[in-house]
Write a protein that holds these residues in place. Sequence first.
Motif, PDB file in Angstrom:
ATOM      1  N   UNK A 144      44.267  54.156  49.133  1.00 46.88           N
ATOM      2  CA  UNK A 144      42.909  54.680  48.986  1.00 46.88           C
ATOM      3  C   UNK A 144      41.964  53.836  49.838  1.00 46.88           C
ATOM      4  N   UNK A 145      40.960  54.453  50.483  1.00 49.17           N
ATOM      5  CA  UNK A 145      40.182  53.749  51.519  1.00 49.17           C
ATOM      6  C   UNK A 145      39.533  52.453  51.048  1.00 49.17           C
ATOM      7  N   UNK A 146      38.936  52.442  49.867  1.00 46.07           N
ATOM      8  CA  UNK A 146      38.279  51.233  49.401  1.00 46.07           C
ATOM      9  C   UNK A 146      39.242  50.093  49.180  1.00 46.07           C
ATOM     10  N   UNK A 147      40.396  50.392  48.616  1.00 42.07           N
ATOM     11  CA  UNK A 147      41.364  49.331  48.368  1.00 42.07           C
ATOM     12  C   UNK A 147      41.996  48.867  49.665  1.00 42.07           C
ATOM     13  N   UNK A 148      42.241  49.777  50.579  1.00 39.75           N
ATOM     14  CA  UNK A 148      42.785  49.384  51.881  1.00 39.75           C
ATOM     15  C   UNK A 148      41.818  48.444  52.596  1.00 39.75           C
ATOM     16  N   UNK A 149      40.501  48.734  52.514  1.00 36.75           N
ATOM     17  CA  UNK A 149      39.500  47.854  53.125  1.00 36.75           C
ATOM     18  C   UNK A 149      39.476  46.496  52.444  1.00 36.75           C
ATOM     19  N   UNK A 150      39.700  46.470  51.131  1.00 33.86           N
ATOM     20  CA  UNK A 150      39.733  45.202  50.406  1.00 33.86           C
ATOM     21  C   UNK A 150      40.922  44.353  50.854  1.00 33.86           C
ATOM     22  N   UNK A 151      42.074  44.970  51.039  1.00 37.42           N
ATOM     23  CA  UNK A 151      43.236  44.225  51.521  1.00 37.42           C
ATOM     24  C   UNK A 151      42.988  43.674  52.922  1.00 37.42           C
ATOM     25  N   UNK A 152      42.359  44.457  53.772  1.00 40.14           N
ATOM     26  CA  UNK A 152      42.046  43.985  55.128  1.00 40.14           C
ATOM     27  C   UNK A 152      41.064  42.820  55.080  1.00 40.14           C
ATOM     28  N   UNK A 153      40.097  42.903  54.169  1.00 44.02           N
ATOM     29  CA  UNK A 153      39.156  41.786  53.983  1.00 44.02           C
ATOM     30  C   UNK A 153      39.919  40.525  53.580  1.00 44.02           C
ATOM     31  N   UNK A 154      40.853  40.656  52.679  1.00 48.27           N
ATOM     32  CA  UNK A 154      41.631  39.499  52.247  1.00 48.27           C
ATOM     33  C   UNK A 154      42.402  38.860  53.386  1.00 48.27           C
ATOM     34  N   UNK A 155      42.941  39.668  54.253  1.00 46.77           N
ATOM     35  CA  UNK A 155      43.731  39.132  55.366  1.00 46.77           C
ATOM     36  C   UNK A 155      42.853  38.410  56.381  1.00 46.77           C
ATOM     37  N   UNK A 156      41.538  38.715  56.413  1.00 46.39           N
ATOM     38  CA  UNK A 156      40.645  38.040  57.366  1.00 46.39           C
ATOM     39  C   UNK A 156      40.302  36.624  56.929  1.00 46.39           C
ATOM     40  N   UNK A 157      40.445  36.308  55.653  1.00 49.17           N
ATOM     41  CA  UNK A 157      40.440  34.918  55.240  1.00 49.17           C
ATOM     42  C   UNK A 157      39.141  34.308  54.763  1.00 49.17           C
ATOM     43  N   UNK A 158      38.036  35.052  54.661  1.00 55.28           N
ATOM     44  CA  UNK A 158      36.785  34.456  54.177  1.00 55.28           C
ATOM     45  C   UNK A 158      36.334  35.115  52.879  1.00 55.28           C
ATOM     46  N   UNK A 159      37.295  35.471  52.039  1.00 49.13           N
ATOM     47  CA  UNK A 159      36.951  36.140  50.787  1.00 49.13           C
ATOM     48  C   UNK A 159      37.908  35.685  49.696  1.00 49.13           C
ATOM     49  N   UNK A 160      37.448  35.862  48.466  1.00 48.72           N
ATOM     50  CA  UNK A 160      38.206  35.508  47.267  1.00 48.72           C
ATOM     51  C   UNK A 160      38.237  36.737  46.378  1.00 48.72           C
ATOM     52  N   UNK A 161      39.344  36.973  45.703  1.00 50.54           N
ATOM     53  CA  UNK A 161      39.426  38.097  44.778  1.00 50.54           C
ATOM     54  C   UNK A 161      39.681  37.583  43.370  1.00 50.54           C
ATOM     55  N   UNK A 162      39.047  38.227  42.414  1.00 51.35           N
ATOM     56  CA  UNK A 162      39.272  37.907  41.010  1.00 51.35           C
ATOM     57  C   UNK A 162      40.348  38.843  40.474  1.00 51.35           C
TER      58      UNK A 162
END
Length: 289
Positions: A183-201
């Motif tokens: 799903x587009x929002x979750x795919x964007x979240x995974x891409x954000x994680x791979x870029x390395x300047x984010x944290x997920x709860x």
Amino acid sequence: MSPAPTSTPAAPLRVDAHAHVYDLAHYPFHGTRGFDASDNEVGTAEQFACVLEAHGFTHGLLINPLGGYGTDNRCLLDVLERFQGRFKGVAVVAHGTAEAEFARMSAAGIVGLRFNLNFPASPALEAEGAERTLALAREQGWFAQVHYEGDTLLRALPILERAGLPIVVDHCGRPDAAAGLDQPGFRALLELGRRGNAVVKLSGAFRFGGGFPYTAADPYAEALIDAFGIHRCVWGSDWPYLRARHRVDHATLLAALHRWLPDAADRQKVLGDNPARLFGFQPLAVAVA
């Protein structure tokens, strides 16, 4: 003569990195709130501290609740003052807030500001004044925390990344568990994680993972751990569980975390090492006679 009190190191840090507290006797619900909370959905800092102790937690990251308090951070700031070092906070800040107020909040223990992307009552990232708010937060060394559901992240991400603050994402991004990993929002979240300047709860399983034991959340949690890396994951309970559709408590949510992270060393990183590094928590020394 009795020996002078000394201190001994406390147990290893264990941080509940997402909770809300209320003090309706001194801080009633505010006109900027996004929605009302029922009597059984609110709890005091003293009650939360009791829950933490029962489950072996030493610290908590408190989020000013849009539900009830909106941009009124007075209760949160009062709690941070009374529980010196035990809690840190994430504020919901109205655009146009005085610069000196950012410094005052920082000194009190505020480490981030939150945007609730799906709620009109929340200060909006696209509104006039948002750029200044983000710049002042960046000067204080804060992070930008986002709560959303669905694909709302897609419009917010360019603004957040231009602002230059670390990004913290709530509740696994609250994906639609029936829509799959693509799903587009979750795919964007995974891409954000791979870029390395984010944290997920790794929180909010009860909000999107079905009823206990929240197994519908498993593929999403596993994908996030893989994309963000174990060092940029934290855990939170979301106590006192506003708008929960099922019975929820720390034990059932921690059972899901144990399933996602069966290795004790990995769980210690998520529950202790990571929030200490990312949010600035320090061990609390215990005084002994």
